[in-house]
Every structure is written in structure tokens, then in C-alpha cells.
Design a protein around this motif. Sequence first.
Motif, PDB file in Angstrom:
ATOM      1  N   ILE A  85     -21.062  36.144  48.854  1.00 50.44           N
ATOM      2  CA  ILE A  85     -20.915  35.951  47.405  1.00 50.44           C
ATOM      3  C   ILE A  85     -20.052  34.732  47.174  1.00 50.44           C
ATOM      4  CG2 ILE A  85     -21.093  38.409  46.894  1.00 50.44           C
ATOM      5  CD1 ILE A  85     -18.090  38.442  46.500  1.00 50.44           C
ATOM      6  N   GLN A  86     -20.151  34.154  46.012  1.00 50.19           N
ATOM      7  CA  GLN A  86     -19.312  33.039  45.598  1.00 50.19           C
ATOM      8  C   GLN A  86     -18.655  33.411  44.281  1.00 50.19           C
ATOM      9  OE1 GLN A  86     -18.762  30.219  47.260  1.00 50.19           O
ATOM     10  NE2 GLN A  86     -17.352  29.453  45.698  1.00 50.19           N
ATOM     11  N   LEU A  87     -17.349  33.394  44.240  1.00 51.90           N
ATOM     12  CA  LEU A  87     -16.659  33.807  43.029  1.00 51.90           C
ATOM     13  C   LEU A  87     -16.517  32.619  42.079  1.00 51.90           C
ATOM     14  CD1 LEU A  87     -13.974  36.190  44.494  1.00 51.90           C
ATOM     15  CD2 LEU A  87     -16.194  36.749  43.529  1.00 51.90           C
ATOM     16  N   ALA A 162     -10.848  43.497  39.268  1.00 52.04           N
ATOM     17  CA  ALA A 162      -9.463  43.021  39.333  1.00 52.04           C
ATOM     18  C   ALA A 162      -9.254  42.029  40.464  1.00 52.04           C
ATOM     19  CB  ALA A 162      -8.512  44.207  39.510  1.00 52.04           C
ATOM     20  N   SER A 163     -10.162  41.976  41.428  1.00 49.67           N
ATOM     21  CA  SER A 163     -10.015  41.054  42.555  1.00 49.67           C
ATOM     22  C   SER A 163     -10.132  39.594  42.128  1.00 49.67           C
ATOM     23  CB  SER A 163     -11.070  41.360  43.619  1.00 49.67           C
ATOM     24  OG  SER A 163     -12.377  41.211  43.088  1.00 49.67           O
ATOM     25  N   TYR A 164     -10.601  39.333  40.915  1.00 48.58           N
ATOM     26  CA  TYR A 164     -10.698  37.964  40.435  1.00 48.58           C
ATOM     27  C   TYR A 164      -9.337  37.392  40.046  1.00 48.58           C
ATOM     28  CZ  TYR A 164     -15.775  38.159  40.370  1.00 48.58           C
ATOM     29  OH  TYR A 164     -17.099  38.232  40.738  1.00 48.58           O
ATOM     30  N   TYR A 260     -23.852  46.480  53.598  1.00 53.45           N
ATOM     31  CA  TYR A 260     -22.463  46.079  53.816  1.00 53.45           C
ATOM     32  C   TYR A 260     -21.681  47.163  54.566  1.00 53.45           C
ATOM     33  CZ  TYR A 260     -22.804  41.933  50.862  1.00 53.45           C
ATOM     34  OH  TYR A 260     -23.135  40.710  50.350  1.00 53.45           O
ATOM     35  N   LEU A 261     -21.922  48.413  54.218  1.00 58.52           N
ATOM     36  CA  LEU A 261     -21.204  49.489  54.896  1.00 58.52           C
ATOM     37  C   LEU A 261     -21.610  49.585  56.362  1.00 58.52           C
ATOM     38  CD1 LEU A 261     -21.249  52.262  52.121  1.00 58.52           C
ATOM     39  CD2 LEU A 261     -19.369  50.733  52.750  1.00 58.52           C
ATOM     40  N   ARG A 262     -22.881  49.384  56.639  1.00 51.27           N
ATOM     41  CA  ARG A 262     -23.336  49.424  58.036  1.00 51.27           C
ATOM     42  C   ARG A 262     -22.805  48.242  58.839  1.00 51.27           C
ATOM     43  NH1 ARG A 262     -29.623  50.657  58.665  1.00 51.27           N
ATOM     44  NH2 ARG A 262     -28.902  50.584  60.828  1.00 51.27           N
ATOM     45  N   GLU A 263     -22.532  47.135  58.154  1.00 55.72           N
ATOM     46  CA  GLU A 263     -21.968  45.964  58.822  1.00 55.72           C
ATOM     47  C   GLU A 263     -20.466  46.103  59.046  1.00 55.72           C
ATOM     48  OE1 GLU A 263     -23.453  43.157  60.070  1.00 55.72           O
ATOM     49  OE2 GLU A 263     -25.314  44.274  59.751  1.00 55.72           O
ATOM     50  N   GLY A 264     -19.894  47.196  58.589  1.00 55.41           N
ATOM     51  CA  GLY A 264     -18.474  47.432  58.793  1.00 55.41           C
ATOM     52  C   GLY A 264     -17.571  46.857  57.725  1.00 55.41           C
ATOM     53  N   VAL A 265     -18.129  46.414  56.616  1.00 54.45           N
ATOM     54  CA  VAL A 265     -17.307  45.884  55.526  1.00 54.45           C
ATOM     55  C   VAL A 265     -16.569  47.041  54.865  1.00 54.45           C
ATOM     56  CG1 VAL A 265     -17.322  44.588  53.365  1.00 54.45           C
ATOM     57  CG2 VAL A 265     -18.950  44.008  55.183  1.00 54.45           C
ATOM     58  N   SER A 266     -15.289  46.851  54.590  1.00 57.87           N
ATOM     59  CA  SER A 266     -14.468  47.909  54.017  1.00 57.87           C
ATOM     60  C   SER A 266     -14.943  48.278  52.621  1.00 57.87           C
ATOM     61  CB  SER A 266     -13.007  47.463  53.962  1.00 57.87           C
ATOM     62  OG  SER A 266     -12.222  48.396  53.242  1.00 57.87           O
ATOM     63  N   TRP A 267     -14.784  49.556  52.270  1.00 54.92           N
ATOM     64  CA  TRP A 267     -15.167  50.032  50.944  1.00 54.92           C
ATOM     65  C   TRP A 267     -14.330  49.348  49.860  1.00 54.92           C
ATOM     66  CZ3 TRP A 267     -19.011  53.352  49.383  1.00 54.92           C
ATOM     67  CH2 TRP A 267     -18.981  53.752  48.051  1.00 54.92           C
ATOM     68  N   CYS A 268     -13.085  48.996  50.191  1.00 57.97           N
ATOM     69  CA  CYS A 268     -12.200  48.351  49.222  1.00 57.97           C
ATOM     70  C   CYS A 268     -12.299  46.832  49.255  1.00 57.97           C
ATOM     71  CB  CYS A 268     -10.752  48.780  49.470  1.00 57.97           C
ATOM     72  SG  CYS A 268     -10.450  50.526  49.168  1.00 57.97           S
ATOM     73  N   SER A 269     -13.339  46.294  49.884  1.00 56.34           N
ATOM     74  CA  SER A 269     -13.535  44.850  49.898  1.00 56.34           C
ATOM     75  C   SER A 269     -14.182  44.406  48.591  1.00 56.34           C
ATOM     76  CB  SER A 269     -14.413  44.441  51.085  1.00 56.34           C
ATOM     77  OG  SER A 269     -15.704  45.042  50.967  1.00 56.34           O
ATOM     78  N   VAL A 270     -14.157  43.106  48.357  1.00 62.09           N
ATOM     79  CA  VAL A 270     -14.713  42.551  47.127  1.00 62.09           C
ATOM     80  C   VAL A 270     -16.213  42.782  47.012  1.00 62.09           C
ATOM     81  CG1 VAL A 270     -15.092  40.425  45.810  1.00 62.09           C
ATOM     82  CG2 VAL A 270     -12.882  40.845  46.899  1.00 62.09           C
ATOM     83  N   PRO A 271     -17.008  42.493  48.051  1.00 64.14           N
ATOM     84  CA  PRO A 271     -18.465  42.673  47.892  1.00 64.14           C
ATOM     85  C   PRO A 271     -18.872  44.119  47.651  1.00 64.14           C
ATOM     86  CG  PRO A 271     -17.926  42.154  50.171  1.00 64.14           C
ATOM     87  CD  PRO A 271     -16.690  41.919  49.386  1.00 64.14           C
TER      88      PRO A 271
END
Length: 402
Positions: A85-87, A162-164, A260-271
Motif C-alpha cells: 500500500i502507499q499512504l 489512526a495509523s495515518y 496477509y494473515l497467511r503471509e504472517g503480517v500482524s493483525w495490528c499492522s496497517v494493511p
Amino acid sequence: MNGKYSRITLEASAENNNDGDISNEFKEVNNEQHDVTNNLATPPFLSWGYSLAAVMNVAAAMSLLWGSCASKSSISSSAASSASIQLLSTSHHYWDPTFTSSILSYLLLGAGTCQLLSNITKRSDSQDIHHQDQQQQQLRQRLTIGTFLFSLIGLFSIPGEASYHNQPLKFATSLVLCQLSKLITAATSFIGWEDTIPGGFGSSSSSRGKNILREIINGLKSTWNTMPISDTHPASFYRTFFIFCTLGNVALNVPNLVFYLREGVSWCSVPVSSIVSSIGRGCLLSMILFVLKEEHAGRSSGDEDVVFDENGGGLKEVGSKRKGSGTFVVLNMLVGLWAVGVGISQGFAGGIPFNLRRAADKFLFGLLFLNNGVLTQLTRMGLIKDRDEIDPDAEPILRIGL
């Protein structure tokens, strides 16, 4: 001759008795309907709860706007590649379309729908016609389920929008206000959902769980039954957009979340949190589109309300084809303004100059709803005619006369 007249008199008496039985039957049905209406009376605190939820959604949107237009620097290249993603870019002053969609979801879809529900609950006990009261109850139930899903799913979106914010104070303020608004909206919406069901969900936890599950299944069945095109549910772009929005939410957002979850990205991550928030927005938007579809179907079917006239001793028709209601106007305007706002952010996604090609889809989507909302309001005000003199069966309020 006397026997003949006696027979005629008896037959006439029998017919009068039958008419009396029919009249009594309709009276009993009317009484039962009014009993049901009284059972569906809403408590006054529910309207206050919806108003509070609307205020909290506005506060959440304002906290996100607080210094967010161009203060967020772009994330690192490694994080960007993993998040895909690009913010916001530091070289241009614009709002990211996803961020803008989130803000407008709080400000328009969330707050607007909650305030609309507050107004509906205030006047739910003042309806003169039972059929209209039942339609209001169904409308309120559907919108309440939409706000409930929007807020409940959004509670699992952490940090979400809120991550923005890159400043700790602004980040913490936005996170708290967003989560608090979702919590209040979810609690109020659940109470409102139960209030639309005669008898509620029950007292024991086991019965409540079963009743909630049964209501969900019945709701899915009734939604499916309204999808085929018929005289009572004609084809409309509301129906088309409802299908596309619902399928898009299920077919695009959910697989992305799983990926994303299968790739191991945290649930609390931005994406991940952004996708969860998007799923909640999609649920609310789908329910609004479904309500608009049903409101349009109710106006197009030409069904007339039939009640018992106690003075005349028979049936009478009340009203004809329903004109667009205030709810129909408000929901059209909310969806239209939300789509146009997202379209503007898409047009500036690459900076200045404005890229109309990027914004065209959202502009066209939004203008359809804005057109219907404005023309319906003008019809209600008597400034334009409800029927087309050349083609009486046509509905000018659904013609895009731009």
C-alpha cells in the motif's frame, strides 16, 4: 308467499351476518396489528443513544482530520513492499483515497445513519397507518444491522485509520475516539436491533444465542427472496450496486485479509487493520443500498394500504404509490456525497493537476445518488411533478437528467 318472503329475509339476514363477521374479522386483525405496533414501541433512551453515536462518529472523523492532510510521511520501502500500500507522499499535499473513505465513512455514513435512526425512533410511535409503521420497523432494523456490523467489525481494526498520524498524541487521540465511537455505536445498534424484534432475543444466554442466529438466518433468507426481479421488486441500479458492493466486499477484501494473515503480517499492522476497516464500511454501505432498493421497490410497486373503516363499515384504501420519503432522500445524499468525496481524493492521488480519469468511476457512482436525492426532495416539495404526463408509468425521479 309468506314462506318465500321469509326465505328472502333469512338470506338477507345471513348476508348481513356474514358482512358483520367479516367486519368483526377485519376489526380483530386491525386490533392485533395495533397491538403488535404497540409492542414495537421504542424506549426514549434509544434515540439518545443513536444521537450520541452520531456525535462520536463526527468526533472520530474530526480527530482523523486533525493535522492529517499532509503530515504523514511515506512509509519505508521495505514496509511498503510488504504491505503493498502507499499512504501519503511528502512531495504532494493530498489525502489518500483509503484515508478519505475512512473519514467520510465516519462523518457521512456512520454519523448520518445513526442520526437518521435517532429520528426514526423518535417518530416510530406517531405513525397513523400500521403498514407504514411496519415499514419503518423493517427499515430501522436493516439500518441498525448495518451500523452494528460497521462498528463491531471496526472494533477489530487496530490501529486502523489512526495509523495515518505520526505524532504520538494525535495517534493516541484518534485511536481512542475511533474505538470509543465504534463501541458506543455497536452497543446502541445491538439494543436497537433487539428492540425491533417482538419479545427481544430472550432472557437466558442460550436462548439469546439461538434467537440471534435464527434472526440472522431469516434475514439472509428474506434478503435472498427479494433479489429476483418481480412486480414488487423491480430492477433498479440500487439492486445492481447492492450486489456489486456486497460481492466486492466478500470477493476482494476477505481474500486480501486472508492473504496477509497467511503471509504472517500482524493483525495490528496497517494493511490488515485497513482491510478490516474497509470490510466494516462495505457492510454498512451494502445495508444502505439494500434499504434504498427496498424503498424504491415500495414506491414502484404501487401497493396501497388497506385498513378497516369503522365509520363506513368496510374496507378503504389509504394512499397510493408512495412518494420518496425523507429517509430515501437522506440516504441517497449520504452515499452520493461519500462517493464524490472519495472520487476527489482519487483525482488528487497523484498530486496536481487533478486526474479526472482516476475519479470518474466514483463521480458517476455518486452523481446517480445525488441526482435521485435532489429530484426526490424537489418532488416532495411540489416543485416538480411526481408523474410524467407523457409516460405516466415512468418515474422521472430515477431519470438522470444532468
